[in-house]
Scaffold this motif. Structure first.
Motif, short mmCIF file in Angstrom:
data_model
loop_
_atom_site.label_atom_id
_atom_site.label_comp_id
_atom_site.label_asym_id
_atom_site.label_seq_id
_atom_site.Cartn_x
_atom_site.Cartn_y
_atom_site.Cartn_z
N GLU A 1 0.98 -1.26 0.20
CA GLU A 1 0.06 0.05 -0.01
C GLU A 1 0.80 1.23 0.03
O GLU A 1 1.94 1.21 0.50
CB GLU A 1 -1.01 -0.05 1.15
CG GLU A 1 -1.85 -1.26 1.22
CD GLU A 1 -2.62 -1.16 0.12
OE1 GLU A 1 -3.43 -0.23 -0.17
OE2 GLU A 1 -3.21 -2.58 -0.17
N GLY A 2 0.38 2.38 -0.66
CA GLY A 2 1.09 3.68 -0.69
C GLY A 2 1.63 3.90 -1.72
O GLY A 2 2.19 4.93 -2.08
N TRP A 3 1.95 3.02 -2.64
CA TRP A 3 2.56 3.23 -3.92
C TRP A 3 1.89 4.21 -4.96
O TRP A 3 0.74 4.02 -4.94
CB TRP A 3 2.85 1.87 -4.72
CG TRP A 3 3.52 2.07 -6.04
CD1 TRP A 3 2.78 2.32 -7.14
CD2 TRP A 3 5.09 2.24 -6.16
NE1 TRP A 3 4.00 2.50 -8.32
CE2 TRP A 3 5.11 2.53 -7.66
CE3 TRP A 3 5.96 2.35 -5.41
CZ2 TRP A 3 6.47 2.54 -8.27
CZ3 TRP A 3 7.34 2.46 -6.03
CH2 TRP A 3 7.52 2.67 -7.35
N GLY A 4 2.73 5.29 -5.14
CA GLY A 4 2.00 6.30 -6.18
C GLY A 4 2.94 6.89 -7.19
O GLY A 4 4.08 6.20 -7.36
N GLU A 5 2.51 7.63 -7.79
CA GLU A 5 3.41 8.17 -9.18
C GLU A 5 4.57 8.97 -8.54
O GLU A 5 5.55 8.88 -9.18
CB GLU A 5 2.45 9.13 -9.88
CG GLU A 5 2.21 10.64 -9.38
CD GLU A 5 1.34 11.54 -10.17
OE1 GLU A 5 1.68 12.51 -10.27
OE2 GLU A 5 0.17 10.97 -10.44
N ARG A 6 4.66 9.27 -7.42
CA ARG A 6 5.75 10.00 -6.84
C ARG A 6 6.54 9.11 -5.94
O ARG A 6 7.47 9.62 -5.16
CB ARG A 6 5.75 11.31 -5.98
CG ARG A 6 4.90 12.41 -7.09
CD ARG A 6 4.88 13.58 -6.60
NE ARG A 6 3.28 13.52 -5.85
CZ ARG A 6 2.85 14.35 -5.08
NH1 ARG A 6 3.43 15.46 -4.69
NH2 ARG A 6 1.50 14.11 -4.64
N SER A 7 6.38 7.83 -5.83
CA SER A 7 7.15 7.05 -5.28
C SER A 7 8.33 6.59 -5.57
O SER A 7 8.67 6.83 -6.69
CB SER A 7 6.29 5.51 -4.99
OG SER A 7 5.11 5.75 -4.31
N ASP A 8 9.33 6.08 -4.73
CA ASP A 8 10.62 5.66 -4.98
C ASP A 8 11.01 4.40 -4.59
O ASP A 8 9.79 3.78 -3.97
CB ASP A 8 11.73 6.54 -4.61
CG ASP A 8 11.61 6.79 -2.86
OD1 ASP A 8 10.99 5.87 -2.21
OD2 ASP A 8 12.57 7.45 -2.40
N ILE A 9 12.05 3.90 -4.74
CA ILE A 9 12.28 2.34 -4.27
C ILE A 9 13.24 2.57 -3.05
O ILE A 9 14.44 3.17 -3.27
CB ILE A 9 13.03 1.61 -5.58
CG1 ILE A 9 12.08 1.72 -6.64
CG2 ILE A 9 13.43 0.22 -4.75
CD1 ILE A 9 12.72 0.92 -7.98
N ASP A 10 12.91 2.03 -1.95
CA ASP A 10 13.73 2.14 -0.70
C ASP A 10 14.39 0.88 -0.56
O ASP A 10 13.55 -0.44 -0.60
CB ASP A 10 12.65 2.32 0.41
CG ASP A 10 12.16 3.80 0.33
OD1 ASP A 10 12.89 4.59 -0.06
OD2 ASP A 10 10.71 3.65 0.09
#
Length: 119
Positions: free
Chosen positions: A58-67
């Motif tokens: 949950e929480g993935w969106g167009e401004r997400s990054d890879i942690d």
């Protein structure tokens, strides 16, 4: 034409559902690409790469990054890994060192992070 609250709610539900579907597809695409890249890496014995954050769910969106959290890698190799991932993935990559995390964060990463590149 008069728009009723019911019509408006139905339209918003359709738009929101379509947006969620696009984000889920994008998340799956990025995760698949990450898995393929990691499978091609030649990481040294004892090195672990863990995925944390929104790409897991949950929480993935167009401004997400890879942690990602790396363990057991010297700084030079870490920099090379970051360059490889950043140049190959369509979203920003945040690479953290397990050894430098606070104790609480480290425990959470070890408990919840997904180790990549292992069967």
């Amino acid at each position: 034409m008069t728009v009723t609250p019911t019509d408006l709610a139905a339209t918003l539900r359709r738009r929101f559902g379509a947006e969620l579907a696009r984000e889920a597809d994008r998340r799956a695409e990025v995760r698949g690409l990450l898995d393929r890249i990691v499978a091609e890496l030649d990481l040294p014995a004892g090195c672990r790469l863990r995925l944390i954050g929104s790409l897991l769910g949950e929480g993935w969106g167009e401004r997400s990054d890879i942690d990602l959290v790396v363990e057991g890698l010297d700084r030079e190799s870490e920099a090379a890994l970051w360059r490889r991932l950043s140049s190959s993935l369509p979203v920003p990559v945040e690479l953290l060192r397990l050894e430098e995390l606070t104790e609480g964060f480290r425990r959470r990463v070890l408990a919840e992070g997904v180790v990549l590149g292992e069967p």
